[in-house]
Design a protein around this motif. Structure first.
Motif, mmCIF file in Angstrom:
data_model
loop_
_atom_site.group_PDB
_atom_site.id
_atom_site.type_symbol
_atom_site.label_atom_id
_atom_site.label_comp_id
_atom_site.label_asym_id
_atom_site.label_seq_id
_atom_site.Cartn_x
_atom_site.Cartn_y
_atom_site.Cartn_z
ATOM 1 N N LEU A 158 34.488 45.972 40.472
ATOM 2 C CA LEU A 158 34.623 46.702 41.720
ATOM 3 C C LEU A 158 36.044 47.248 41.697
ATOM 4 C CD1 LEU A 158 33.012 44.686 44.675
ATOM 5 C CD2 LEU A 158 31.940 46.165 42.988
ATOM 6 N N ALA A 159 36.197 48.559 41.929
ATOM 7 C CA ALA A 159 37.510 49.206 41.831
ATOM 8 C C ALA A 159 38.051 49.401 43.249
ATOM 9 C CB ALA A 159 37.366 50.550 41.115
ATOM 10 N N LEU A 168 33.355 37.689 42.274
ATOM 11 C CA LEU A 168 34.403 38.505 41.656
ATOM 12 C C LEU A 168 35.583 37.645 41.237
ATOM 13 C CD1 LEU A 168 34.458 41.141 44.542
ATOM 14 C CD2 LEU A 168 33.287 41.415 42.340
ATOM 15 N N LYS A 169 36.242 38.091 40.149
ATOM 16 C CA LYS A 169 37.506 37.483 39.738
ATOM 17 C C LYS A 169 38.535 38.589 39.829
ATOM 18 C CE LYS A 169 39.364 34.942 35.732
ATOM 19 N NZ LYS A 169 40.647 35.628 35.671
ATOM 20 N N SER A 170 39.551 38.387 40.680
ATOM 21 C CA SER A 170 40.485 39.482 40.950
ATOM 22 C C SER A 170 41.916 39.108 40.559
ATOM 23 C CB SER A 170 40.413 39.858 42.431
ATOM 24 O OG SER A 170 40.998 41.123 42.645
ATOM 25 N N PRO A 171 42.690 40.067 40.031
ATOM 26 C CA PRO A 171 44.051 39.785 39.561
ATOM 27 C C PRO A 171 44.929 39.115 40.618
ATOM 28 C CG PRO A 171 43.454 42.067 39.089
ATOM 29 C CD PRO A 171 42.308 41.470 39.820
ATOM 30 N N LEU A 172 45.690 38.106 40.205
ATOM 31 C CA LEU A 172 46.691 37.387 40.999
ATOM 32 C C LEU A 172 46.126 36.495 42.100
ATOM 33 C CD1 LEU A 172 49.570 40.036 41.535
ATOM 34 C CD2 LEU A 172 49.409 38.296 39.747
ATOM 35 N N SER A 173 44.861 36.666 42.455
ATOM 36 C CA SER A 173 44.294 35.937 43.592
ATOM 37 C C SER A 173 44.341 34.425 43.379
ATOM 38 C CB SER A 173 42.840 36.372 43.804
ATOM 39 O OG SER A 173 42.234 35.580 44.797
ATOM 40 N N GLU A 204 39.977 31.688 42.959
ATOM 41 C CA GLU A 204 39.552 32.117 41.629
ATOM 42 C C GLU A 204 38.272 32.933 41.648
ATOM 43 O OE1 GLU A 204 39.746 29.168 38.547
ATOM 44 O OE2 GLU A 204 41.706 28.486 39.272
ATOM 45 N N VAL A 205 37.373 32.613 42.583
ATOM 46 C CA VAL A 205 36.156 33.413 42.750
ATOM 47 C C VAL A 205 36.075 33.835 44.211
ATOM 48 C CG1 VAL A 205 33.641 33.468 42.573
ATOM 49 C CG2 VAL A 205 34.965 32.127 40.917
ATOM 50 N N ILE A 206 35.887 35.139 44.435
ATOM 51 C CA ILE A 206 35.717 35.655 45.795
ATOM 52 C C ILE A 206 34.473 36.550 45.809
ATOM 53 C CG2 ILE A 206 38.163 35.481 46.407
ATOM 54 C CD1 ILE A 206 38.550 38.385 45.752
ATOM 55 N N TYR A 207 34.011 36.955 46.995
ATOM 56 C CA TYR A 207 32.725 37.639 47.109
ATOM 57 C C TYR A 207 32.855 38.987 47.812
ATOM 58 C CZ TYR A 207 30.958 33.171 45.604
ATOM 59 O OH TYR A 207 30.736 32.044 44.862
ATOM 60 N N ALA A 208 31.957 39.888 47.494
ATOM 61 C CA ALA A 208 31.895 41.186 48.177
ATOM 62 C C ALA A 208 31.146 41.008 49.497
ATOM 63 C CB ALA A 208 31.198 42.216 47.293
#
Ligand code: A2H
Length: 253
Positions: free
Chosen positions: A33-34, A106-111, A114-118
């Motif tokens: 996801l961008a 999702l795995k997002s930079p720096l977060s 460790e796993v977050i959701y849309a």
């Protein structure tokens, strides 16, 4: 919008396998996801991503390895900025709506999460940025109120098929301290202005202005590699790191 071009940082939020059945043609690809942001220094505090349920998105081939999910208009702009496998032409592998994206892990930079959701947000504009927003409820009033709505209204979660475990475990992550506003400044400003939901657009616009100004000009990082530095100093350093490690790209519109 003014005549000045806006320069965003696109954060690459990786979609974790296993993919949903509908994503069949994307099997084996690196899919992101961008999310377009003006505050790359806040990425430590991400709790979720936001999508518009009725929004039209596509999965676009950006280069040999990466597929980005974003709005069609943003894919066209990116193609002209050299981000398309086919020169100056977006290559859509799969048409999607926001509803197809809700619940993606999702795995997002720096977060720190460790796993977050849309998750669904109703105020997303499809003609700004990429139509995907990363959520930082500590520092963005829109993100704070939209997450608060989902947490406090089971019927709202049910309407969009949002599972409790995508929302309820995610608390605000303090990342920036602002004099007079503390380290959850979006929450503080929303409380002071007595904002009750994400639909109070005028109040939220005021809250956003105030939080953004104070956070950027007076804030200090309290987490990460640049702990103790002013936000103004840390922002370009964190941005450069994200770009160098190809966890983010520049996007103008
Ligand atoms: B910002 P500007 Cl922590 N629809 O990122 C609605 N909002 C969108 C969007 C869209 N299509 N695309 C981007 N945005 C949000 C972080 C953040 C942001 C923080 C604090 C303030 C803030 C985490 N969300 O923005 O109209 C994105 O949220 C307040 C300025 O182009 C993006 O940056 O100025 C910001 O709005 C871009 O808004």
């Amino acid at each position: 919008e003014g005549v000045q071009p806006q320069e965003y940082t696109i954060i690459k939020m990786e979609v974790l396998p296993p993919f949903p059945v509908k994503f069949g043609v994307l099997e084996g690809r690196k899919v992101f996801l961008a999310a377009a942001t003006l505050r790359p220094e806040t990425m430590y505090g991400q709790t979720n991503a936001w999508v518009l349920p009725d929004g039209k998105y596509g999965a676009f081939e950006i280069n040999e390895t990466d597929v980005f999910i974003l709005a069609h208009r943003a894919a066209l702009n990116l193609a002209y900025q050299n981000y398309s496998r086919i020169s100056e032409k977006p290559n859509c592998l799969l048409e999607l709506t926001g509803n197809d994206l809700i619940g993606l892990p999702l795995k997002s930079p720096l977060s720190f999460n460790e796993v977050i959701y849309a998750l669904p947000m109703l105020s997303i504009l499809m003609d700004k940025g990429t139509g995907i927003v990363t959520s930082v409820p500590s520092d963005a009033p829109d993100d704070y109120m939209a997450l608060q709505d989902l947490k406090s209204k089971p019927a709202f979660r049910q309407k969009y098929g949002v599972k409790d475990e995508w929302v309820l475990p995610f608390d605000i992550v303090p990342i920036i301290r602002v004099p007079d506003l503390g380290d959850k400044c979006a929450e503080e400003v929303c409380l002071r202005k007595k904002i009750r939901s994400q639909n109070e657009r005028d109040k939220l616009a005021e809250a956003k202005k105030e939080t953004y100004l104070k956070g950027f000009t007076e804030g200090t990082m309290i987490v990460g590699e640049f702990t103790g530095k002013k936000v103004q100093e840390a922002k370009p350093l964190i941005r450069r790191k994200l770009l160098e490690t190809v966890q983010a790209i520049i996007y103008s519109e």
